[in-house]
Motif scaffolding. Structure first.
Motif, PDB file in Angstrom:
ATOM      1  N   LYS A  39      40.950  83.997 132.824  1.00 41.73           N
ATOM      2  CA  LYS A  39      39.723  84.663 132.412  1.00 41.73           C
ATOM      3  C   LYS A  39      39.433  84.350 130.948  1.00 41.73           C
ATOM      4  N   GLU A  40      38.236  83.827 130.687  1.00 46.59           N
ATOM      5  CA  GLU A  40      37.859  83.471 129.324  1.00 46.59           C
ATOM      6  C   GLU A  40      37.495  84.716 128.534  1.00 46.59           C
ATOM      7  N   ASP A  41      37.948  84.723 127.295  1.00 45.30           N
ATOM      8  CA  ASP A  41      37.648  85.847 126.416  1.00 45.30           C
ATOM      9  C   ASP A  41      36.128  86.037 126.347  1.00 45.30           C
ATOM     10  N   GLU A  42      35.662  87.242 126.664  1.00 44.28           N
ATOM     11  CA  GLU A  42      34.217  87.500 126.675  1.00 44.28           C
ATOM     12  C   GLU A  42      33.600  87.347 125.284  1.00 44.28           C
ATOM     13  N   LYS A  43      34.430  87.387 124.247  1.00 45.06           N
ATOM     14  CA  LYS A  43      33.923  87.207 122.886  1.00 45.06           C
ATOM     15  C   LYS A  43      33.382  85.791 122.677  1.00 45.06           C
ATOM     16  N   ILE A  44      33.936  84.838 123.404  1.00 45.13           N
ATOM     17  CA  ILE A  44      33.500  83.441 123.268  1.00 45.13           C
ATOM     18  C   ILE A  44      32.034  83.309 123.678  1.00 45.13           C
ATOM     19  N   GLU A  45      31.694  83.891 124.824  1.00 45.30           N
ATOM     20  CA  GLU A  45      30.321  83.819 125.326  1.00 45.30           C
ATOM     21  C   GLU A  45      29.360  84.554 124.394  1.00 45.30           C
ATOM     22  N   LYS A  46      29.789  85.696 123.889  1.00 46.01           N
ATOM     23  CA  LYS A  46      28.944  86.468 122.977  1.00 46.01           C
ATOM     24  C   LYS A  46      28.736  85.718 121.663  1.00 46.01           C
ATOM     25  N   THR A  47      29.815  85.113 121.184  1.00 47.79           N
ATOM     26  CA  THR A  47      29.727  84.334 119.942  1.00 47.79           C
ATOM     27  C   THR A  47      28.798  83.146 120.124  1.00 47.79           C
ATOM     28  N   LEU A  48      28.952  82.468 121.243  1.00 52.17           N
ATOM     29  CA  LEU A  48      28.125  81.297 121.543  1.00 52.17           C
ATOM     30  C   LEU A  48      26.639  81.638 121.570  1.00 52.17           C
ATOM     31  N   SER A  49      26.315  82.818 122.048  1.00 49.22           N
ATOM     32  CA  SER A  49      24.904  83.212 122.175  1.00 49.22           C
ATOM     33  C   SER A  49      24.221  83.378 120.812  1.00 49.22           C
ATOM     34  N   HIS A  50      25.011  83.520 119.754  1.00 48.36           N
ATOM     35  CA  HIS A  50      24.435  83.711 118.424  1.00 48.36           C
ATOM     36  C   HIS A  50      24.518  82.453 117.552  1.00 48.36           C
ATOM     37  N   LEU A  51      25.093  81.387 118.087  1.00 51.54           N
ATOM     38  CA  LEU A  51      25.111  80.119 117.363  1.00 51.54           C
ATOM     39  C   LEU A  51      23.790  79.387 117.581  1.00 51.54           C
ATOM     40  N   ALA A  52      23.538  78.396 116.754  1.00 54.77           N
ATOM     41  CA  ALA A  52      22.246  77.693 116.802  1.00 54.77           C
ATOM     42  C   ALA A  52      22.027  76.953 118.114  1.00 54.77           C
ATOM     43  N   GLY A  53      23.112  76.537 118.761  1.00 55.87           N
ATOM     44  CA  GLY A  53      22.975  75.794 120.015  1.00 55.87           C
ATOM     45  C   GLY A  53      22.568  74.350 119.817  1.00 55.87           C
ATOM     46  N   ALA A  54      22.738  73.846 118.587  1.00 53.64           N
ATOM     47  CA  ALA A  54      22.328  72.470 118.287  1.00 53.64           C
ATOM     48  C   ALA A  54      23.286  71.439 118.852  1.00 53.64           C
ATOM     49  N   ASN A  55      24.565  71.839 119.026  1.00 52.02           N
ATOM     50  CA  ASN A  55      25.587  70.918 119.513  1.00 52.02           C
ATOM     51  C   ASN A  55      25.626  69.622 118.703  1.00 52.02           C
ATOM     52  N   CYS A  56      25.431  69.768 117.394  1.00 56.78           N
ATOM     53  CA  CYS A  56      25.363  68.591 116.528  1.00 56.78           C
ATOM     54  C   CYS A  56      26.735  68.026 116.193  1.00 56.78           C
ATOM     55  N   GLY A  57      27.767  68.866 116.242  1.00 55.91           N
ATOM     56  CA  GLY A  57      29.108  68.399 115.918  1.00 55.91           C
ATOM     57  C   GLY A  57      29.419  68.400 114.434  1.00 55.91           C
ATOM     58  N   GLY A  58      28.499  68.921 113.632  1.00 59.46           N
ATOM     59  CA  GLY A  58      28.716  68.941 112.194  1.00 59.46           C
ATOM     60  C   GLY A  58      29.914  69.772 111.781  1.00 59.46           C
ATOM     61  N   CYS A  59      30.280  70.736 112.601  1.00 58.36           N
ATOM     62  CA  CYS A  59      31.429  71.601 112.308  1.00 58.36           C
ATOM     63  C   CYS A  59      32.755  70.895 112.559  1.00 58.36           C
ATOM     64  N   GLY A  60      32.704  69.763 113.257  1.00 60.84           N
ATOM     65  CA  GLY A  60      33.917  69.027 113.567  1.00 60.84           C
ATOM     66  C   GLY A  60      34.438  69.290 114.967  1.00 60.84           C
ATOM     67  N   PHE A  61      33.737  70.143 115.718  1.00 59.01           N
ATOM     68  CA  PHE A  61      34.142  70.449 117.088  1.00 59.01           C
ATOM     69  C   PHE A  61      33.145  69.832 118.075  1.00 59.01           C
ATOM     70  N   ASN A  62      33.563  69.768 119.335  1.00 62.89           N
ATOM     71  CA  ASN A  62      32.722  69.141 120.358  1.00 62.89           C
ATOM     72  C   ASN A  62      31.661  70.103 120.878  1.00 62.89           C
ATOM     73  N   GLY A  63      30.682  70.376 120.049  1.00 61.70           N
ATOM     74  CA  GLY A  63      29.592  71.225 120.467  1.00 61.70           C
ATOM     75  C   GLY A  63      29.816  72.691 120.128  1.00 61.70           C
ATOM     76  N   CYS A  64      28.791  73.496 120.346  1.00 63.92           N
ATOM     77  CA  CYS A  64      28.820  74.911 119.980  1.00 63.92           C
ATOM     78  C   CYS A  64      29.822  75.721 120.803  1.00 63.92           C
ATOM     79  N   ALA A  65      29.988  75.376 122.081  1.00 63.08           N
ATOM     80  CA  ALA A  65      30.925  76.106 122.933  1.00 63.08           C
ATOM     81  C   ALA A  65      32.357  75.950 122.417  1.00 63.08           C
ATOM     82  N   ASP A  66      32.696  74.738 122.042  1.00 63.79           N
ATOM     83  CA  ASP A  66      34.027  74.466 121.507  1.00 63.79           C
ATOM     84  C   ASP A  66      34.226  75.176 120.169  1.00 63.79           C
ATOM     85  N   PHE A  67      33.165  75.210 119.369  1.00 63.14           N
ATOM     86  CA  PHE A  67      33.231  75.882 118.069  1.00 63.14           C
ATOM     87  C   PHE A  67      33.374  77.389 118.246  1.00 63.14           C
ATOM     88  N   ALA A  68      32.640  77.957 119.218  1.00 66.34           N
ATOM     89  CA  ALA A  68      32.728  79.393 119.488  1.00 66.34           C
ATOM     90  C   ALA A  68      34.149  79.784 119.887  1.00 66.34           C
TER      91      ALA A  68
END
Length: 268
Positions: A39-68
């Protein structure tokens, strides 16, 4: 002509066996997926919903889901995401129960103004991009800190906020989302994120002495110190032959722009 006799009883048995095997495997897959489900931590989904959703990779991770996921697992910091809004980051801070620090909006500037005005050491023939060129004796430019103009930053930017003009990269303040991808991909490390409220920036990264700069580039900083000496706010200090601007002190009076003999300090 051959008479083909089909033993339908045998065919029926084979089909039945295959069907039974398929059903057994399907049941096993369902059972294994349920038994092994994490079961995935529900905080991940909540966190993801407040990110920009650009999936630009500027953070160094593979998209916003990975960053969340990395944020929830405390492997990343909110400051690593440029495109997300302050409101979104504030909500994430509440979700993750971490202190919220208001960030100053920023954008990218290229700390070089040489380009076609900087002499070349050789003619480069090879793969496109600054990274490939940099592998060959540090690139074509006489200035070791000069923009190579290969457009690696331009290609990396998902917002089309940076382009190469007259042999040097230039960022567009209005379009830049401060994701930092251009900065991460520049092999010369010439790109800096500065406050959006900034009125000026130093378009040079050379720490060479004045004479050496003049021999290589028509627009490089010669370390004359006129900008630092004339700044009424004492917002400029010289560090290793190069002016450094303290944006918390800079009033945007543009005295440094007027006094710079090489026009290396540029108005925004």
């Amino acid at each position: 002509m051959l008479n083909l006799l089909v033993n339908w009883t045998t065919v029926a048995i084979v089909v039945t066996i295959v069907a039974v095997i398929a059903i057994v495997f399907a049941i096993l897959i369902v059972l294994v997926s349920k038994l092994c489900f994490v079961k995935e931590d529900e905080k991940i989904e909540k966190t993801l919903s407040h990110l920009a959703g650009a999936n630009c990779g500027g953070c160094g991770f593979n998209g916003c889901a990975d960053f969340a996921k990395a944020l929830v697992e405390k492997r990343a910091d909110l400051s690593m995401c440029g495109p997300s809004s302050a409101e979104g980051k504030k909500e994430i801070s509440k979700i993750l129960d971490i202190p919220f620090e208001e960030e100053v909006p920023s954008f990218a500037v290229v700390k070089c103004s040489g380009g076609d005005d900087c002499k070349n050491k050789f003619i480069y023939v090879g793969n496109d991009g600054c990274v490939a060129q940099h592998f060959v004796m540090g690139g074509t430019k006489n200035c070791t800190n000069g923009c190579l103009g290969g457009g690696t930053c331009e290609t990396a930017c998902p917002y089309h906020a940076i382009s190469v003009k007259n042999g040097v990269a230039v960022a567009d303040k209005a379009t830049c989302a401060s994701c930092g991808l251009c900065k991460r991909n520049c092999p010369k490390q010439l790109i800096e994120l500065i406050p959006k409220t900034a009125k000026v920036y130093v378009a040079c990264s050379s720490h060479c002495k004045g004479k050496d700069v003049m021999d290589s580039c028509k627009k490089g900083c010669i370390g004359c110190t006129l900008c630092a000496k004339n700044c009424p706010e004492n917002a400029i200090t010289m560090v290793d032959n190069l002016p450094v601007i303290d944006y918390s002190k800079c009033s945007g009076c543009l005295t440094c722009v007027a006094k710079c003999p090489r026009k290396t300090i540029k108005e925004l």
